[in-house]
Design a protein around this motif. Structure first.
Motif, PDB file in Angstrom:
ATOM      1  N   LEU A   1       0.411  -1.387   0.053  1.00 45.08           N
ATOM      2  CA  LEU A   1      -0.189   0.058  -0.186  1.00 45.08           C
ATOM      3  C   LEU A   1       0.528   1.423   0.259  1.00 45.08           C
ATOM      4  CD1 LEU A   1      -3.000  -0.711   2.663  1.00 45.08           C
ATOM      5  CD2 LEU A   1      -2.893  -0.002  -0.359  1.00 45.08           C
ATOM      6  N   ASP A   2       1.673   1.102   1.159  1.00 41.62           N
ATOM      7  CA  ASP A   2       3.445   2.208   1.129  1.00 41.62           C
ATOM      8  C   ASP A   2       3.587   2.882  -0.941  1.00 41.62           C
ATOM      9  OD1 ASP A   2       2.420   3.287   3.586  1.00 41.62           O
ATOM     10  OD2 ASP A   2       4.029   2.335   4.136  1.00 41.62           O
ATOM     11  N   ALA A   3       4.316   1.300  -1.115  1.00 47.02           N
ATOM     12  CA  ALA A   3       4.298   1.586  -2.658  1.00 47.02           C
ATOM     13  C   ALA A   3       3.508   2.055  -3.671  1.00 47.02           C
ATOM     14  CB  ALA A   3       4.929   0.314  -2.742  1.00 47.02           C
ATOM     15  N   LEU A   4       2.279   1.490  -3.409  1.00 40.69           N
ATOM     16  CA  LEU A   4       1.622   1.881  -4.412  1.00 40.69           C
ATOM     17  C   LEU A   4       0.713   4.064  -3.739  1.00 40.69           C
ATOM     18  CD1 LEU A   4      -1.059   1.814  -6.581  1.00 40.69           C
ATOM     19  CD2 LEU A   4      -2.347   0.667  -3.993  1.00 40.69           C
ATOM     20  N   GLU A   5       0.504   3.914  -2.866  1.00 39.64           N
ATOM     21  CA  GLU A   5       0.688   4.870  -2.652  1.00 39.64           C
ATOM     22  C   GLU A   5       1.960   6.712  -3.045  1.00 39.64           C
ATOM     23  OE1 GLU A   5       0.204   8.673   0.973  1.00 39.64           O
ATOM     24  OE2 GLU A   5       0.051   6.559   1.356  1.00 39.64           O
ATOM     25  N   ARG A   6       2.810   5.719  -2.562  1.00 41.31           N
ATOM     26  CA  ARG A   6       4.107   6.787  -3.342  1.00 41.31           C
ATOM     27  C   ARG A   6       4.270   6.649  -5.108  1.00 41.31           C
ATOM     28  NH1 ARG A   6       6.310   3.830   0.292  1.00 41.31           N
ATOM     29  NH2 ARG A   6       7.729   2.408  -0.880  1.00 41.31           N
ATOM     30  N   GLU A   7       3.617   5.702  -5.824  1.00 42.64           N
ATOM     31  CA  GLU A   7       3.896   5.318  -7.110  1.00 42.64           C
ATOM     32  C   GLU A   7       2.857   6.840  -7.955  1.00 42.64           C
ATOM     33  OE1 GLU A   7       2.204   2.295 -11.426  1.00 42.64           O
ATOM     34  OE2 GLU A   7       3.022   1.381  -8.167  1.00 42.64           O
ATOM     35  N   LEU A   8       1.255   6.097  -6.701  1.00 41.12           N
ATOM     36  CA  LEU A   8       0.694   7.049  -7.417  1.00 41.12           C
ATOM     37  C   LEU A   8       0.551   8.756  -6.829  1.00 41.12           C
ATOM     38  CD1 LEU A   8      -2.803   4.789  -6.202  1.00 41.12           C
ATOM     39  CD2 LEU A   8      -2.271   5.488  -8.423  1.00 41.12           C
ATOM     40  N   ASP A   9       1.782   9.383  -6.049  1.00 44.86           N
ATOM     41  CA  ASP A   9       1.698  10.744  -5.779  1.00 44.86           C
ATOM     42  C   ASP A   9       2.452  11.043  -7.096  1.00 44.86           C
ATOM     43  OD1 ASP A   9       1.667  12.635  -3.813  1.00 44.86           O
ATOM     44  OD2 ASP A   9       3.431  12.466  -3.056  1.00 44.86           O
ATOM     45  N   ASP A  10       3.309  10.026  -7.525  1.00 45.76           N
ATOM     46  CA  ASP A  10       4.328  10.216  -8.678  1.00 45.76           C
ATOM     47  C   ASP A  10       3.298  10.350 -10.377  1.00 45.76           C
ATOM     48  OD1 ASP A  10       6.763  10.258  -6.946  1.00 45.76           O
ATOM     49  OD2 ASP A  10       7.588   8.527  -7.664  1.00 45.76           O
ATOM     50  N   ARG A  11       2.774   9.902  -9.792  1.00 44.78           N
ATOM     51  CA  ARG A  11       1.907   9.810 -10.879  1.00 44.78           C
ATOM     52  C   ARG A  11       0.628  11.362 -11.872  1.00 44.78           C
ATOM     53  NH1 ARG A  11      -1.127   4.833 -14.086  1.00 44.78           N
ATOM     54  NH2 ARG A  11      -2.558   6.073 -15.454  1.00 44.78           N
ATOM     55  N   PHE A  12       0.290  11.310  -9.867  1.00 42.58           N
ATOM     56  CA  PHE A  12      -0.840  12.613  -9.823  1.00 42.58           C
ATOM     57  C   PHE A  12       0.085  13.767  -9.344  1.00 42.58           C
ATOM     58  CE2 PHE A  12      -3.387   9.258 -10.065  1.00 42.58           C
ATOM     59  CZ  PHE A  12      -3.980   8.562 -10.612  1.00 42.58           C
ATOM     60  N   ASP A  13       1.208  14.004  -9.719  1.00 41.13           N
ATOM     61  CA  ASP A  13       1.655  15.294  -9.832  1.00 41.13           C
ATOM     62  C   ASP A  13       1.017  15.992  -9.529  1.00 41.13           C
ATOM     63  OD1 ASP A  13       4.602  16.277  -8.491  1.00 41.13           O
ATOM     64  OD2 ASP A  13       5.307  16.919 -10.841  1.00 41.13           O
ATOM     65  N   GLY A  14       1.491  16.917  -8.153  1.00 38.85           N
ATOM     66  CA  GLY A  14       0.855  18.042  -7.840  1.00 38.85           C
ATOM     67  C   GLY A  14      -0.296  18.020  -7.363  1.00 38.85           C
ATOM     68  N   ASP A  15      -1.079  16.858  -7.062  1.00 36.90           N
ATOM     69  CA  ASP A  15      -1.986  16.441  -6.404  1.00 36.90           C
ATOM     70  C   ASP A  15      -2.083  15.917  -4.531  1.00 36.90           C
ATOM     71  OD1 ASP A  15      -4.441  17.185  -7.810  1.00 36.90           O
ATOM     72  OD2 ASP A  15      -4.616  15.163  -9.252  1.00 36.90           O
ATOM     73  N   ASP A  16      -2.128  16.469  -3.899  1.00 37.07           N
ATOM     74  CA  ASP A  16      -1.807  15.250  -2.912  1.00 37.07           C
ATOM     75  C   ASP A  16      -2.659  14.464  -2.579  1.00 37.07           C
ATOM     76  OD1 ASP A  16       0.084  18.009  -1.941  1.00 37.07           O
ATOM     77  OD2 ASP A  16      -2.313  18.877  -0.567  1.00 37.07           O
ATOM     78  N   VAL A  17      -1.851  13.117  -3.037  1.00 37.39           N
ATOM     79  CA  VAL A  17      -2.812  12.200  -3.201  1.00 37.39           C
ATOM     80  C   VAL A  17      -2.951  11.350  -1.538  1.00 37.39           C
ATOM     81  CG1 VAL A  17      -2.175   9.908  -3.528  1.00 37.39           C
ATOM     82  CG2 VAL A  17      -1.373  11.701  -5.320  1.00 37.39           C
ATOM     83  N   MET A  18      -4.129  10.974  -0.649  1.00 38.33           N
ATOM     84  CA  MET A  18      -4.289  11.268   0.340  1.00 38.33           C
ATOM     85  C   MET A  18      -4.086   9.885   0.680  1.00 38.33           C
ATOM     86  SD  MET A  18      -4.143  14.484   1.207  1.00 38.33           S
ATOM     87  CE  MET A  18      -4.568  13.779   3.479  1.00 38.33           C
ATOM     88  N   SER A  19      -3.630   9.445   1.629  1.00 41.61           N
ATOM     89  CA  SER A  19      -4.231   8.023   2.122  1.00 41.61           C
ATOM     90  C   SER A  19      -5.241   6.661   2.271  1.00 41.61           C
ATOM     91  CB  SER A  19      -2.975   6.749   3.487  1.00 41.61           C
ATOM     92  OG  SER A  19      -1.557   7.767   3.396  1.00 41.61           O
ATOM     93  N   LEU A  20      -6.375   8.114   2.636  1.00 37.35           N
ATOM     94  CA  LEU A  20      -7.396   7.071   2.952  1.00 37.35           C
ATOM     95  C   LEU A  20      -7.819   7.421   1.640  1.00 37.35           C
ATOM     96  CD1 LEU A  20      -8.724   9.349   6.375  1.00 37.35           C
ATOM     97  CD2 LEU A  20      -8.279   7.362   5.740  1.00 37.35           C
ATOM     98  N   ASP A  21      -7.652   7.812   0.743  1.00 39.13           N
ATOM     99  CA  ASP A  21      -8.306   8.249  -1.050  1.00 39.13           C
ATOM    100  C   ASP A  21      -7.294   6.749  -1.598  1.00 39.13           C
ATOM    101  OD1 ASP A  21      -9.680  10.423  -0.516  1.00 39.13           O
ATOM    102  OD2 ASP A  21      -7.695  11.292  -1.568  1.00 39.13           O
ATOM    103  N   VAL A  22      -6.188   6.883  -1.275  1.00 38.57           N
ATOM    104  CA  VAL A  22      -5.593   5.054  -2.067  1.00 38.57           C
ATOM    105  C   VAL A  22      -6.413   4.280  -1.463  1.00 38.57           C
ATOM    106  CG1 VAL A  22      -3.781   4.011  -2.028  1.00 38.57           C
ATOM    107  CG2 VAL A  22      -3.519   6.677  -1.719  1.00 38.57           C
ATOM    108  N   ARG A  23      -6.669   3.572  -0.039  1.00 36.35           N
ATOM    109  CA  ARG A  23      -6.928   3.013   0.230  1.00 36.35           C
ATOM    110  C   ARG A  23      -9.090   2.291  -0.182  1.00 36.35           C
ATOM    111  NH1 ARG A  23      -4.000   3.496   6.401  1.00 36.35           N
ATOM    112  NH2 ARG A  23      -2.038   3.834   5.877  1.00 36.35           N
ATOM    113  N   GLU A  24      -9.543   4.129  -0.193  1.00 36.00           N
ATOM    114  CA  GLU A  24     -11.189   3.381   0.063  1.00 36.00           C
ATOM    115  C   GLU A  24     -10.823   3.295  -2.348  1.00 36.00           C
ATOM    116  OE1 GLU A  24     -15.500   5.107  -0.438  1.00 36.00           O
ATOM    117  OE2 GLU A  24     -13.611   6.451   0.900  1.00 36.00           O
ATOM    118  N   ALA A  25      -9.676   3.660  -2.325  1.00 37.55           N
ATOM    119  CA  ALA A  25      -9.747   3.451  -4.437  1.00 37.55           C
ATOM    120  C   ALA A  25      -9.380   2.008  -4.682  1.00 37.55           C
ATOM    121  CB  ALA A  25      -8.544   4.039  -4.417  1.00 37.55           C
ATOM    122  N   VAL A  26      -8.176   1.119  -3.238  1.00 41.41           N
ATOM    123  CA  VAL A  26      -7.734  -0.161  -3.279  1.00 41.41           C
ATOM    124  C   VAL A  26      -9.000  -0.851  -3.041  1.00 41.41           C
ATOM    125  CG1 VAL A  26      -6.615  -1.853  -2.331  1.00 41.41           C
ATOM    126  CG2 VAL A  26      -5.484  -0.594  -3.570  1.00 41.41           C
TER     127      VAL A  26
END
Length: 135
Positions: A87-112
């Motif tokens: 999950l941490d690795a996915l969050e880092r990947e999404l943070d890089d992918r959506f550069d400029g957006d604050d990718v929140m852990s709760l959003d990543v978890r709910e998306a999963v």
């Protein structure tokens, strides 16, 4: 990563827009003409807006919420260390992918979770790997 970063207590800037700015209003200076507008003029403007037949577009979830925890129920999930690492690795990947957006852990978890609900066969496969269905 701190607990606040992980759970989104800080850093969610999507809901911080002042209400007037959300409607496209210029918030840099007060508009004195607005105060002098008569009630009849305001009602006429409201009727034109209502009669146009166009509903305002619904904002995407991350922009419409006031905080990252808004409109969510707590759902405690206990995971093994390997799952937490993924999950941490996915969050880092999404943070890089959506550069400029604050990718929140709760959003990543709910998306999963949402993706899993869309792909129930994948959930079944994982549960079978864990030993379900072997009794």
């Amino acid at each position: 990563m701190s607990k606040d970063d992980r759970y989104g207590a800080a850093g969610d800037t999507y809901g911080d827009t002042p209400p007037a700015a959300e409607n496209g209003a210029d918030t840099s200076a007060a508009d004195d003409d607005t105060e002098s507008q008569t009630e009849a003029e305001q009602e006429s403007a409201d009727e034109k807006t209502a009669s146009s037949g166009s509903e305002p577009a619904e904002l995407p979830f991350i922009f419409a919420r006031r905080t990252v925890k808004a409109d969510r129920d707590a759902l405690p999930v206990y995971v093994r260390p390997t799952t937490a690492d993924r999950l941490d690795a996915l969050e880092r990947e999404l943070d890089d992918r959506f550069d400029g957006d604050d990718v929140m852990s709760l959003d990543v978890r709910e998306a999963v979770v949402t993706a899993g609900l869309r792909n129930v066969d994948d959930v079944v496969d994982v549960m079978e790997e864990w030993g379900y269905g072997r009794r």
